[in-house]
Scaffold this motif. Structure first.
Motif, PDB file in Angstrom:
ATOM      1  N   ALA A  47       0.871  -1.319   0.021  1.00  0.00           N
ATOM      2  CA  ALA A  47       0.254  -0.107  -0.134  1.00  0.00           C
ATOM      3  C   ALA A  47       0.894   1.352  -0.019  1.00  0.00           C
ATOM      4  N   ARG A  48       0.395   2.345  -0.797  1.00  0.00           N
ATOM      5  CA  ARG A  48       1.300   3.354  -0.841  1.00  0.00           C
ATOM      6  C   ARG A  48       0.316   4.524   0.131  1.00  0.00           C
ATOM      7  N   THR A  49       0.711   4.404   1.513  1.00  0.00           N
ATOM      8  CA  THR A  49       0.243   5.239   2.260  1.00  0.00           C
ATOM      9  C   THR A  49       0.912   6.484   2.983  1.00  0.00           C
ATOM     10  N   LEU A  50       0.520   7.562   3.186  1.00  0.00           N
ATOM     11  CA  LEU A  50       1.219   8.700   3.668  1.00  0.00           C
ATOM     12  C   LEU A  50       0.390   9.295   4.838  1.00  0.00           C
ATOM     13  N   PRO A  51       0.936   9.039   5.904  1.00  0.00           N
ATOM     14  CA  PRO A  51       0.434   9.655   7.277  1.00  0.00           C
ATOM     15  C   PRO A  51       0.925  11.302   7.284  1.00  0.00           C
ATOM     16  N   VAL A  52      -0.058  12.072   7.213  1.00  0.00           N
ATOM     17  CA  VAL A  52       0.056  13.647   7.228  1.00  0.00           C
ATOM     18  C   VAL A  52      -0.462  14.071   8.495  1.00  0.00           C
ATOM     19  N   ALA A  53       0.270  15.276   8.946  1.00  0.00           N
ATOM     20  CA  ALA A  53      -0.193  16.281   9.846  1.00  0.00           C
ATOM     21  C   ALA A  53      -0.423  17.712   9.419  1.00  0.00           C
ATOM     22  N   VAL A  54      -1.675  18.038   9.176  1.00  0.00           N
ATOM     23  CA  VAL A  54      -1.841  19.521   8.692  1.00  0.00           C
ATOM     24  C   VAL A  54      -1.906  20.631   9.793  1.00  0.00           C
ATOM     25  N   VAL A  55      -1.056  21.601  10.053  1.00  0.00           N
ATOM     26  CA  VAL A  55      -1.081  22.460  11.175  1.00  0.00           C
ATOM     27  C   VAL A  55      -1.497  23.639  10.875  1.00  0.00           C
ATOM     28  N   GLN A  56      -2.818  24.005  11.534  1.00  0.00           N
ATOM     29  CA  GLN A  56      -3.162  25.411  11.222  1.00  0.00           C
ATOM     30  C   GLN A  56      -2.822  26.178  12.384  1.00  0.00           C
ATOM     31  N   GLN A  57      -2.165  27.245  12.418  1.00  0.00           N
ATOM     32  CA  GLN A  57      -1.541  28.032  13.206  1.00  0.00           C
ATOM     33  C   GLN A  57      -1.575  29.383  12.735  1.00  0.00           C
ATOM     34  N   PRO A  58      -1.464  30.449  13.604  1.00  0.00           N
ATOM     35  CA  PRO A  58      -1.302  31.851  13.231  1.00  0.00           C
ATOM     36  C   PRO A  58       0.409  31.821  12.952  1.00  0.00           C
ATOM     37  N   PRO A  59       0.686  32.761  12.087  1.00  0.00           N
ATOM     38  CA  PRO A  59       2.161  32.863  11.683  1.00  0.00           C
ATOM     39  C   PRO A  59       2.710  33.182  12.832  1.00  0.00           C
ATOM     40  N   LEU A  60       4.170  32.832  13.028  1.00  0.00           N
ATOM     41  CA  LEU A  60       4.959  33.217  14.080  1.00  0.00           C
ATOM     42  C   LEU A  60       5.965  34.586  13.999  1.00  0.00           C
ATOM     43  N   PRO A  61       5.935  35.195  15.047  1.00  0.00           N
ATOM     44  CA  PRO A  61       7.136  36.367  14.812  1.00  0.00           C
ATOM     45  C   PRO A  61       8.421  35.877  14.243  1.00  0.00           C
ATOM     46  N   VAL A  62       8.797  36.644  13.301  1.00  0.00           N
ATOM     47  CA  VAL A  62      10.092  36.016  12.791  1.00  0.00           C
ATOM     48  C   VAL A  62      11.178  36.257  13.742  1.00  0.00           C
ATOM     49  N   ALA A  63      11.269  37.035  15.002  1.00  0.00           N
ATOM     50  CA  ALA A  63      12.501  37.099  15.804  1.00  0.00           C
ATOM     51  C   ALA A  63      12.861  35.800  16.296  1.00  0.00           C
ATOM     52  N   ASP A  64      11.812  35.147  16.692  1.00  0.00           N
ATOM     53  CA  ASP A  64      12.072  33.667  17.449  1.00  0.00           C
ATOM     54  C   ASP A  64      11.308  32.658  16.774  1.00  0.00           C
ATOM     55  N   ALA A  65      11.109  32.794  15.400  1.00  0.00           N
ATOM     56  CA  ALA A  65      10.333  31.619  14.565  1.00  0.00           C
ATOM     57  C   ALA A  65      10.826  30.400  14.676  1.00  0.00           C
ATOM     58  N   LEU A  66      12.276  30.196  14.470  1.00  0.00           N
ATOM     59  CA  LEU A  66      12.715  29.007  14.166  1.00  0.00           C
ATOM     60  C   LEU A  66      12.955  28.192  15.448  1.00  0.00           C
ATOM     61  N   SER A  67      13.020  29.082  16.656  1.00  0.00           N
ATOM     62  CA  SER A  67      12.968  28.105  17.901  1.00  0.00           C
ATOM     63  C   SER A  67      11.512  27.660  18.248  1.00  0.00           C
ATOM     64  N   ARG A  68      10.560  28.392  18.081  1.00  0.00           N
ATOM     65  CA  ARG A  68       9.280  28.170  18.329  1.00  0.00           C
ATOM     66  C   ARG A  68       8.583  27.227  17.275  1.00  0.00           C
ATOM     67  N   PHE A  69       9.040  27.201  16.020  1.00  0.00           N
ATOM     68  CA  PHE A  69       8.677  26.251  14.981  1.00  0.00           C
ATOM     69  C   PHE A  69       9.333  24.655  15.616  1.00  0.00           C
TER      70      PHE A  69
ATOM     71  N   VAL B  15      -6.177  16.850  -2.320  1.00  0.00           N
ATOM     72  CA  VAL B  15      -5.763  18.413  -2.111  1.00  0.00           C
ATOM     73  C   VAL B  15      -5.764  18.451  -0.775  1.00  0.00           C
ATOM     74  N   ILE B  16      -4.593  19.044  -0.197  1.00  0.00           N
ATOM     75  CA  ILE B  16      -4.283  19.784   0.966  1.00  0.00           C
ATOM     76  C   ILE B  16      -4.327  21.323   1.052  1.00  0.00           C
ATOM     77  N   SER B  17      -5.049  21.798   1.441  1.00  0.00           N
ATOM     78  CA  SER B  17      -5.287  23.355   1.670  1.00  0.00           C
ATOM     79  C   SER B  17      -5.094  23.694   3.455  1.00  0.00           C
ATOM     80  N   VAL B  18      -4.154  24.088   3.515  1.00  0.00           N
ATOM     81  CA  VAL B  18      -3.670  24.624   4.811  1.00  0.00           C
ATOM     82  C   VAL B  18      -3.364  26.189   5.220  1.00  0.00           C
ATOM     83  N   ASN B  19      -4.379  26.546   5.792  1.00  0.00           N
ATOM     84  CA  ASN B  19      -4.585  28.143   6.051  1.00  0.00           C
ATOM     85  C   ASN B  19      -4.069  28.371   7.427  1.00  0.00           C
ATOM     86  N   ALA B  20      -3.841  29.673   7.628  1.00  0.00           N
ATOM     87  CA  ALA B  20      -3.423  30.154   8.871  1.00  0.00           C
ATOM     88  C   ALA B  20      -4.751  30.391   9.943  1.00  0.00           C
ATOM     89  N   ALA B  21      -4.460  30.323  11.211  1.00  0.00           N
ATOM     90  CA  ALA B  21      -5.251  30.529  12.194  1.00  0.00           C
ATOM     91  C   ALA B  21      -5.263  31.868  12.636  1.00  0.00           C
TER      92      ALA B  21
END
Length: 286
Positions: free
Chosen positions: A2-24, A199-205
């Motif tokens: 079987a060609r299966t793909l387990p996915v997680a689609v994360v709907q969140q508000p955008p992160l402040p750039v200053a600490d985006a990588l650590s929070r992400f 189709v995966i459509s993932v929007n900001a919260a």
């Protein structure tokens, strides 16, 4: 197999750039702790760029060889997943003065596996220059994925071209803040139906985006959908053999658009594109 793909689609508000990588980093680790079988994690458009002005977007743009991309690649490798962190503000020394809205995919080996520049920026509201190519990438033992970004979904040529290039899943990161999200939900289903793809459509919260992320199957059925604005994680296991089944037997067991033409059919001229539909080239690539 079987060609299966387990996915997680994360709907969140955008992160402040200053600490985006650590929070992400913390957030992705948290998603995997909750859903350890996940193989691909996808985030909204410009998720790492919670800024308020075009000038700020320009100031934070980096090349794909920059610090941000290297850190994301390392994160994907450390976690052993396909990581789609939304889209990035990209600059390119070969295109002076331009800023691109670029979706990226990182492999479990910690490599930048694919990148796609938004072809249809939302004019006149966005600062980005359009990209010039369609992009697909292969997830081993699952199938082929393709990128579109937000407003690209309003242009059926994008989804059609991705499907023709062999995409079985179209991932559409979105940062929609306006009332036209209702129409985008229709387009997600329509693009899935007419191309027989997921189709995966993932929007900001909220407080920026209006949410309503969703996953649609190749017959246009909504498999899972988030609430209007609250942060959420949608999980699903995509069976990419469903694409093969629907294309073989037809949508609703009837409609087989990719098998429309016969060897006796003449090419159909397309004046709008100064091109043609050639029956010999119609079927998707494998």
């Amino acid at each position: 197999m079987a060609r299966t793909l387990p996915v997680a689609v994360v709907q969140q508000p955008p992160l402040p750039v200053a600490d985006a990588l650590s929070r992400f980093t913390d957030d992705v680790a948290g998603v995997l702790a909750r859903f350890p079988q996940t193989r691909l994690v996808a985030y909204p458009e410009l998720h790492l760029f919670g800024v308020e002005s075009d000038e700020q977007l320009r100031s934070y743009a980096e090349p794909l060889t920059g610090r941000r991309v290297k850190a994301l690649a390392e994160l994907a490798g450390d976690l052993g997943i396909w990581l789609l962190p939304g889209s990035l503000c990209e600059v390119d020394a070969d295109v002076p003065g331009a800023v691109f809205n670029t979706a990226v995919a990182f492999s479990p080996e910690g490599q930048l596996a694919a990148w796609y520049r938004k072809i249809f920026p939302w004019r006149p509201y966005e600062i980005f220059q359009p990209g010039d190519r369609f992009v697909v990438f292969d997830v081993p033992e699952a199938g082929r994925c393709g990128f579109s970004i937000c407003y690209d979904a309003w242009f059926p040529e994008v989804s059609r071209q991705l499907a023709w290039l062999g995409a079985e899943v179209i991932i559409n990161p979105v940062q929609t803040t306006t009332s036209d999200r209702a129409q985008e939900l229709v387009l997600a289903r329509a693009n899935a139906i007419v191309n027989q793809v997921f189709v995966i459509s993932v929007n900001a919260a909220a407080p920026l985006g209006v949410g309503r992320s969703l996953i649609v199957d190749p017959e246009g059925r909504v498999r899972v959908q988030a609430d209007e604005a609250t942060a959420a994680v949608l999980t699903d296991v995509l069976d990419l053999d469903e694409v093969t089944r629907v294309r073989k037997f037809g949508t609703a067991g009837l409609n087989r658009m990719w098998d429309q033409f016969t060897d006796a059919d003449a090419p159909l001229e397309l004046p709008l594109y100064q091109g043609r539909i050639d029956p010999a080239r119609w079927k998707p690539r494998t």
